[in-house]
Structures are given as structure tokens and as C-alpha cells.
Scaffold this active site. Structure first.
Site, PDB file in Angstrom:
ATOM      1  N   LYS A  11       0.859  -1.205   0.000  1.00  0.00           N
ATOM      2  CA  LYS A  11       0.000   0.000   0.000  1.00  0.00           C
ATOM      3  C   LYS A  11       0.880   1.235   0.000  1.00  0.00           C
ATOM      4  CE  LYS A  11       0.829   1.587   4.308  1.00  0.00           C
ATOM      5  NZ  LYS A  11       1.716   2.679   4.500  1.00  0.00           N
ATOM      6  N   PRO A  99       9.638  -4.068  -1.021  1.00  0.00           N
ATOM      7  CA  PRO A  99      10.808  -3.720  -0.221  1.00  0.00           C
ATOM      8  C   PRO A  99      10.493  -3.713   1.280  1.00  0.00           C
ATOM      9  CG  PRO A  99      10.276  -1.954  -1.791  1.00  0.00           C
ATOM     10  CD  PRO A  99       9.311  -3.061  -2.035  1.00  0.00           C
ATOM     11  N   VAL A 100      11.465  -4.176   2.051  1.00  0.00           N
ATOM     12  CA  VAL A 100      11.277  -4.354   3.499  1.00  0.00           C
ATOM     13  C   VAL A 100      11.582  -3.033   4.227  1.00  0.00           C
ATOM     14  CG1 VAL A 100      12.179  -5.628   5.492  1.00  0.00           C
ATOM     15  CG2 VAL A 100      11.894  -6.781   3.292  1.00  0.00           C
ATOM     16  N   ALA A 102       9.936  -0.210   4.405  1.00  0.00           N
ATOM     17  CA  ALA A 102       9.856   0.862   3.413  1.00  0.00           C
ATOM     18  C   ALA A 102       8.668   1.790   3.602  1.00  0.00           C
ATOM     19  CB  ALA A 102       9.780   0.240   2.015  1.00  0.00           C
ATOM     20  N   GLY A 103       7.726   1.443   4.511  1.00  0.00           N
ATOM     21  CA  GLY A 103       6.490   2.229   4.615  1.00  0.00           C
ATOM     22  C   GLY A 103       5.458   1.781   3.609  1.00  0.00           C
ATOM     23  N   LEU A 104       5.612   0.535   3.108  1.00  0.00           N
ATOM     24  CA  LEU A 104       4.692   0.006   2.097  1.00  0.00           C
ATOM     25  C   LEU A 104       3.823  -1.127   2.655  1.00  0.00           C
ATOM     26  CD1 LEU A 104       7.193  -0.022  -0.912  1.00  0.00           C
ATOM     27  CD2 LEU A 104       5.324   1.591  -0.531  1.00  0.00           C
ATOM     28  N   ALA A 105       3.883  -1.335   3.958  1.00  0.00           N
ATOM     29  CA  ALA A 105       3.054  -2.340   4.644  1.00  0.00           C
ATOM     30  C   ALA A 105       3.327  -3.768   4.176  1.00  0.00           C
ATOM     31  CB  ALA A 105       1.557  -2.012   4.519  1.00  0.00           C
ATOM     32  N   GLY A 106       4.562  -4.056   3.803  1.00  0.00           N
ATOM     33  CA  GLY A 106       4.914  -5.407   3.340  1.00  0.00           C
ATOM     34  C   GLY A 106       4.599  -6.469   4.389  1.00  0.00           C
ATOM     35  N   ASP A 141      -2.138  -1.522  10.113  1.00  0.00           N
ATOM     36  CA  ASP A 141      -2.351  -1.542   8.661  1.00  0.00           C
ATOM     37  C   ASP A 141      -2.947  -2.864   8.164  1.00  0.00           C
ATOM     38  OD1 ASP A 141      -1.350   0.984   8.239  1.00  0.00           O
ATOM     39  OD2 ASP A 141       0.667   0.302   7.700  1.00  0.00           O
TER      40      ASP A 141
HETATM   41  O1  C5P Z   1       0.180  -1.029  14.661  1.00  0.00           O
HETATM   42  P1  C5P Z   1       1.602  -1.167  14.241  1.00  0.00           P
HETATM   43  O2  C5P Z   1       2.199  -2.473  14.683  1.00  0.00           O
HETATM   44  O3  C5P Z   1       1.842  -0.894  12.805  1.00  0.00           O
HETATM   45  O4  C5P Z   1       2.375  -0.055  15.026  1.00  0.00           O
HETATM   46  C1  C5P Z   1       3.779  -0.022  15.169  1.00  0.00           C
HETATM   47  C2  C5P Z   1       4.115   1.096  16.123  1.00  0.00           C
HETATM   48  O5  C5P Z   1       3.840   2.359  15.506  1.00  0.00           O
HETATM   49  C3  C5P Z   1       3.307   1.102  17.409  1.00  0.00           C
HETATM   50  O6  C5P Z   1       3.929   0.363  18.399  1.00  0.00           O
HETATM   51  C4  C5P Z   1       3.263   2.562  17.768  1.00  0.00           C
HETATM   52  O7  C5P Z   1       4.476   2.918  18.394  1.00  0.00           O
HETATM   53  C5  C5P Z   1       3.254   3.248  16.433  1.00  0.00           C
HETATM   54  N1  C5P Z   1       1.907   3.625  15.967  1.00  0.00           N
HETATM   55  C6  C5P Z   1       1.260   4.714  16.534  1.00  0.00           C
HETATM   56  N2  C5P Z   1       0.025   5.073  16.081  1.00  0.00           N
HETATM   57  C7  C5P Z   1      -0.567   4.413  15.077  1.00  0.00           C
HETATM   58  C8  C5P Z   1       0.065   3.303  14.468  1.00  0.00           C
HETATM   59  C9  C5P Z   1       1.307   2.935  14.939  1.00  0.00           C
HETATM   60  O8  C5P Z   1       1.792   5.352  17.451  1.00  0.00           O
HETATM   61  N3  C5P Z   1      -1.762   4.819  14.642  1.00  0.00           N
END
Ligand code: C5P
Length: 314
Positions: A11, A99-100, A102-106, A141
């Protein structure tokens, strides 16, 4: 032996606004999420033994209990006690293309595919909403990655409202392989620098949500207006990630100079994308980018917007 092969889509975020800090420790977000055709392939195969096994030959992806795909399977086993003893265990093979880090939710898309695949393998009969509720326990995500397409995501990212799909938009994605951004670092740094701008209460969050829902970005998506959409690309994380990652900031600047509809970092980065109106334009932009930055550390991909998250077969 039963086997399911699934495609797990990456994504991008067309819009990402950090609105406030929630009592549960997460951040309140308003995002527009979009699935793209860069996919990992996940194979789910039944095993004769009561075990969850993960196989992945990507050097940066752990094939153990720390992998979100493993955690997804473990969560299903916990919620459906006895299913593994009755129907056997599972081997999950991850063929990585996204890509790992990367901000692409892999990782999230892999977990989403495991939920969808196990629902089939173990005949659980779960609805998409039930799969998404399970997914929210694994990561913010994951629910979007189950359904995919185009959606407004609020709350911590798990509250989804589908938007009409934008067909025919293409993109170039780029990331320096050696650059990574830790998502918790990105949120903590953003909070330290911009926490004083946060809206304080749920009423203010809802008011801001209403503004965004009736604002230019969502309007552009609703009207399938690619040019307007590109003009309103926005990602709050750029404010803290780009200054800390000058190579990625320079990459974004180069991509923007090369043309295309608009350029943005995705999620907490450091991948950057440029939107293009056609496949030919995306290929041409990708070639120009490789020529402008002939660095073996730079990965460049072309993809297009798609209307699904996890897809069977392929
Ligand atoms: O939910 P996810 O595992 O992707 O979140 C990883 C980390 O990113 C969380 O532990 C939190 O520190 C941060 N996070 C957040 N607020 C969000 C999503 C993620 O602070 N809405």
C-alpha cells in the site's frame, strides 16, 4: 495436501495526517490508503504435523516467531483451539517482492494474506470484517491490507471507509536499500517535535475528520481526478523523516524534478513514489530516475493502483 497461493499487495498513503495522541498510546490518524500492484506471493500449505512454519529466503525477513505472518497464524490457532490438531499445521512461504522496512506495509500485507489463506485452509468461514478484526490485533495496517483498494483510514489506521477506486493510475516507487525508518521512532520523533500541535480530544478529532472527508483530497479521489489528487498529496511524516534522511530527501527532490503528477513519501518511509498517468510514463520516469541516480543501492519499481488487498491465485 492442500495449498493456497495468494498475492499480498503493498500500500501507499496518498494522505497521512497525524491528528493526536490516543489514550491507548497509539496516534490518531486520518489517511487515504491505496493498494498497488507490487505484491508478495504467500503460499499456505497444510502440514502433517501440528506446527506453524515460515519460509522466506529474503535476508532481512526473519523466518521465525517474530515474523508477523507467523504471529497471524499463531493468533488464528489461539482463537480456534483444536483446529490444528484436527486439520494439521501450516507451512507459510513468503516470496518477497515488496521492499522491506519501506512504509509500504509489506509485513502487514503478508499477515493479511495468512489470515485469508488460513480461513480457506482450515474452513473457518470468517467474514472479511472478522478477518479485519483479527488483523487489527496484529497491526494497524493489517485490516486495510485484507480488503485493499482505496480507503479512508482513521482511528489508529484500522477504521476503514472504502472510496471509489481510481483506475489507470500508475506510479514509480523508489527506495535506497540501505535506508530504513523504524515506525515507532517516526511516531516518537513526530510527537516530540509536533506534539504541541495535536488536537486534544475526540470531538476535535472528529471535527478534523469531517473537514478531511469533505476536503480536496477525498473529493479528488471521489471524482477520480488524478491531477487534483496529485496536488493534494500529503504526508506528515515527511516533516521529520526527510530531515533525518538526506539521501531520501534528495531522492524525493530528484523524482519531483523528473516530472510525473506528484511525488510523496509513503507511510513512515523511506520509500518515495511519483504518480504517472500511464504505464509508458511510469516506465519512462523510472528509466530517467535510474539514469539520474545510477546508484546500485537504489531500488526502483513501477506499479499501478489496484482495487484489492489480498487476492487468491495469480
Ligand atoms: O500497529 P503497528 O504495529 O503498525 O504499530 C507499530 C508502532 O507504531 C506502534 O507500536 C506505535 O508505536 C506506532 N503507531 C502509533 N500510532 C498508530 C500506528 C502505529 O503510534 N496509529
Amino acid at each position: 495436501m492442500r495449498l493456497y497461493s495468494l498475492l499480498a499487495a503493498a500500500k501507499i498513503n496518498l494522505y497521512l495526517e497525524i491528528v493526536g495522541h490516543r489514550p491507548d498510546g497509539f496516534h490518531e490518524l486520518i489517511m487515504v490508503m491505496q493498494s498497488v500492484s507490487l505484491c508478495d506471493r504467500i503460499t499456505i500449505r497444510s502440514l502433517g504435523v501440528d506446527e506453524i512454519r515460515v519460509r522466506c529466503d529474503h535476508p532481512l525477513v526473519p523466518a521465525d516467531k517474530t515474523n508477523l505472518a507467523y504471529k497471524a497464524a499463531a493468533l488464528v490457532v489461539e482463537r480456534f483451539p483444536g483446529v490444528m490438531a484436527k486439520l494439521g499445521g501450516v507451512e507459510i512461504t513468503i516470496d518477497k517482492h515488496i521492499p522491506v522496512g519501506a512504509g509500504l506495509a509489506g509485513g502487514s500485507s503478508n499477515a493479511a494474506a495468512v489470515l485469508v489463506g488460513l480461513d480457506l485452509l482450515w474452513n473457518l468461514g470468517l467474514t472479511q470484517a472478522e478477518l479485519q478484526t483479527l488483523g487489527a490485533e496484529l497491526g494497524s495496517d493489517v485490516p486495510f491490507c485484507v480488503s485493499g483498494g482505496t480507503a479512508i483510514a482513521t482511528g489508529r489506521g484500522e477504521q476503514l471507509d472504502p472510496l471509489p477506486g481510481i483506475d489507470g493510475l500508475h506510479l514509480v516507487l523508489a527506495k535506497y536499500e540501505s535506508e530504513f525508518v523504524s515506525t515507532p521512532w517516526a511516531y516518537n520523533t513526530y510527537r516530540a517535535e509536533y506534539g504541541d500541535t495535536y488536537l486534544a480530544d475526540t470531538q476535535s478529532w472528529q471535527a478534523r475528520q469531517s473537514q478531511v472527508r469533505s476536503g480536496e483530497m477525498v473529493g479528488a479521489v471521489a471524482h477520480r481526478n488524478a491531477h487534483a489528487l496529485a496536488q493534494h498529496l500529503c504526508n506528515d511524516f515527511e516533516k521529520i523523516v526527510l530531515p533525518a534522511h538526506p539521501k531520501t530527501a534528495a531522492l524525493k527532490a530528484t523524482m519531483a524534478e523528473l516530472g510525473g503528477l506528484g511525488t510523496l513519501m509513503s507511510g513512515s518511509g523511506p520509500s518515495v513514489f511519483t504518480l504517472a498517468e500511464s504505464e509508458a510514463e511510469a516506465e519512462s520516469l523510472a528509466a530517467s530516475l535510474r539514469a539520474a541516480l545510477p546508484d546500485p543501492d537504489l531500488g526502483v519499481w513501477t506499479a499501478q493502483f489496484i482495487s484489492s488487498g489480498v487476492q487468491l491465485g495469480g
